[in-house]
Design a protein around this motif. Structure first.
Motif, PDB file in Angstrom:
ATOM      1  N   LEU A   1       0.826  -1.204   0.000  1.00 15.44           N
ATOM      2  CA  LEU A   1       0.000   0.000   0.000  1.00 15.44           C
ATOM      3  C   LEU A   1       0.864   1.260   0.000  1.00 15.44           C
ATOM      4  O   LEU A   1       0.596   2.209  -0.737  1.00 15.44           O
ATOM      5  N   GLU A   2       1.906   1.251   0.825  1.00 12.01           N
ATOM      6  CA  GLU A   2       2.797   2.410   0.884  1.00 12.01           C
ATOM      7  C   GLU A   2       3.436   2.676  -0.480  1.00 12.01           C
ATOM      8  O   GLU A   2       3.554   3.822  -0.916  1.00 12.01           O
ATOM      9  N   SER A   3       3.810   1.605  -1.187  1.00 14.02           N
ATOM     10  CA  SER A   3       4.515   1.756  -2.465  1.00 14.02           C
ATOM     11  C   SER A   3       3.611   2.285  -3.571  1.00 14.02           C
ATOM     12  O   SER A   3       4.109   2.811  -4.570  1.00 14.02           O
ATOM     13  N   ILE A   4       2.289   2.161  -3.422  1.00 16.33           N
ATOM     14  CA  ILE A   4       1.386   2.642  -4.475  1.00 16.33           C
ATOM     15  C   ILE A   4       0.519   3.811  -4.003  1.00 16.33           C
ATOM     16  O   ILE A   4      -0.486   4.141  -4.639  1.00 16.33           O
ATOM     17  N   THR A   5       0.908   4.445  -2.898  1.00 15.64           N
ATOM     18  CA  THR A   5       0.204   5.628  -2.393  1.00 15.64           C
ATOM     19  C   THR A   5       1.009   6.870  -2.769  1.00 15.64           C
ATOM     20  O   THR A   5       2.193   6.962  -2.446  1.00 15.64           O
ATOM     21  N   ASP A   6       0.362   7.810  -3.457  1.00 10.84           N
ATOM     22  CA  ASP A   6       1.089   8.994  -3.926  1.00 10.84           C
ATOM     23  C   ASP A   6       1.165  10.066  -2.851  1.00 10.84           C
ATOM     24  O   ASP A   6       0.663   9.899  -1.732  1.00 10.84           O
ATOM     25  N   GLU A   7       1.784  11.198  -3.208  1.00  9.91           N
ATOM     26  CA  GLU A   7       2.017  12.270  -2.229  1.00  9.91           C
ATOM     27  C   GLU A   7       0.717  12.945  -1.793  1.00  9.91           C
ATOM     28  O   GLU A   7       0.675  13.628  -0.765  1.00  9.91           O
ATOM     29  N   LYS A   8      -0.366  12.741  -2.550  1.00 15.25           N
ATOM     30  CA  LYS A   8      -1.660  13.306  -2.172  1.00 15.25           C
ATOM     31  C   LYS A   8      -2.442  12.374  -1.256  1.00 15.25           C
ATOM     32  O   LYS A   8      -3.558  12.689  -0.848  1.00 15.25           O
ATOM     33  N   GLY A   9      -1.886  11.208  -0.963  1.00 18.60           N
ATOM     34  CA  GLY A   9      -2.578  10.249  -0.106  1.00 18.60           C
ATOM     35  C   GLY A   9      -3.577   9.395  -0.844  1.00 18.60           C
ATOM     36  O   GLY A   9      -4.529   8.878  -0.252  1.00 18.60           O
ATOM     37  N   MET A  10      -3.353   9.216  -2.153  1.00 21.31           N
ATOM     38  CA  MET A  10      -4.260   8.418  -2.974  1.00 21.31           C
ATOM     39  C   MET A  10      -3.557   7.179  -3.498  1.00 21.31           C
ATOM     40  O   MET A  10      -2.361   7.208  -3.803  1.00 21.31           O
ATOM     41  N   LEU A  11      -4.314   6.083  -3.629  1.00 20.98           N
ATOM     42  CA  LEU A  11      -3.809   4.917  -4.343  1.00 20.98           C
ATOM     43  C   LEU A  11      -3.665   5.310  -5.809  1.00 20.98           C
ATOM     44  O   LEU A  11      -4.583   5.872  -6.400  1.00 20.98           O
ATOM     45  N   SER A  12      -2.499   5.038  -6.389  1.00 16.95           N
ATOM     46  CA  SER A  12      -2.158   5.564  -7.705  1.00 16.95           C
ATOM     47  C   SER A  12      -1.954   4.466  -8.745  1.00 16.95           C
ATOM     48  O   SER A  12      -1.100   3.590  -8.568  1.00 16.95           O
TER      49      SER A  12
END
Length: 203
Positions: free
Chosen positions: A39-50
């Motif tokens: 989850l951490e690796s696919i969460t962007d700087e806006k706090g969204m799953l990317s």
């Protein structure tokens, strides 16, 4: 080809948390830690799953259900992430819960408490996001976040549920189809608001 439906990550993490709490399962702990790192690796700087970050780690087509409407994925994970943190003390779970909570509240709901297009139309995803975010907000004593959830409950959700415990399954579609899941979420929201904000919600 096997895939991971991110709408169901909520239930997956809840199950792993209980296996850790009740059985002290090392396997469950290992899987949960791997889940959080992913989850951490696919969460962007806006706090969204990317989806862009999903592509970068080579999981496009395997990780399914991730899009602009994040009440159906990241928002639903806030409550389970917070409960996992309470059981394990894993700081990453709390960090992700905070990011998802703030991102979903900002994107999915207006300051007036109305649902935006990015809230989607699946009421259970909306209510499970809100109940988890409220539980987290109360624990960290974030009055602004608490009030934002309360406002959505009072304003944005009002047209979808009745006074006697029935709630629509899909917003803005002419149907009398209900779903029991979000009624549980609404009761949880009411109990939390009653205990920590105003006893009137016990009614």
């Amino acid at each position: 080809k096997r895939g991971v439906e991110f709408h169901n990550m909520r239930e997956g993490l809840e199950g792993l948390t209980w296996l850790i709490k009740r059985r002290n399962s090392e396997k469950a702990r290992e899987v949960a830690q791997k889940m959080l790192r992913t989850l951490e690796s696919i969460t962007d700087e806006k706090g969204m799953l990317s989806l862009e970050l999903v592509r970068k780690i080579g999981k496009e087509g395997i990780f399914q259900g991730i899009g602009d409407v994040q009440t159906t994925t990241a928002g639903r994970l806030v409550g389970p992430l917070f409960r996992y943190y309470k059981v394990t003390g894993d700081p990453l779970a709390l960090e992700l819960a905070d990011k998802y909570a703030r991102s979903v509240m900002e994107r999915s709901f207006t300051k007036e408490g109305l649902l935006s297009d990015l809230a989607g139309n699946h009421i259970h995803s909306i209510t499970s996001s809100l109940s988890g975010i409220l539980e987290y907000a109360i624990a960290i004593k974030d009055e602004e976040l608490i009030e934002r959830v309360r406002n959505v409950y009072e304003v944005g959700l009002r047209e979808f549920y009745s006074s006697y415990g029935w709630c629509k399954e899909i917003a803005w579609i002419e149907s009398d189809q209900g779903e029991v899941n979000q009624i549980g979420d609404l009761i949880q929201i009411q109990l939390l608001l009653a205990k920590f904000k105003d006893p009137k919600y016990y009614a």
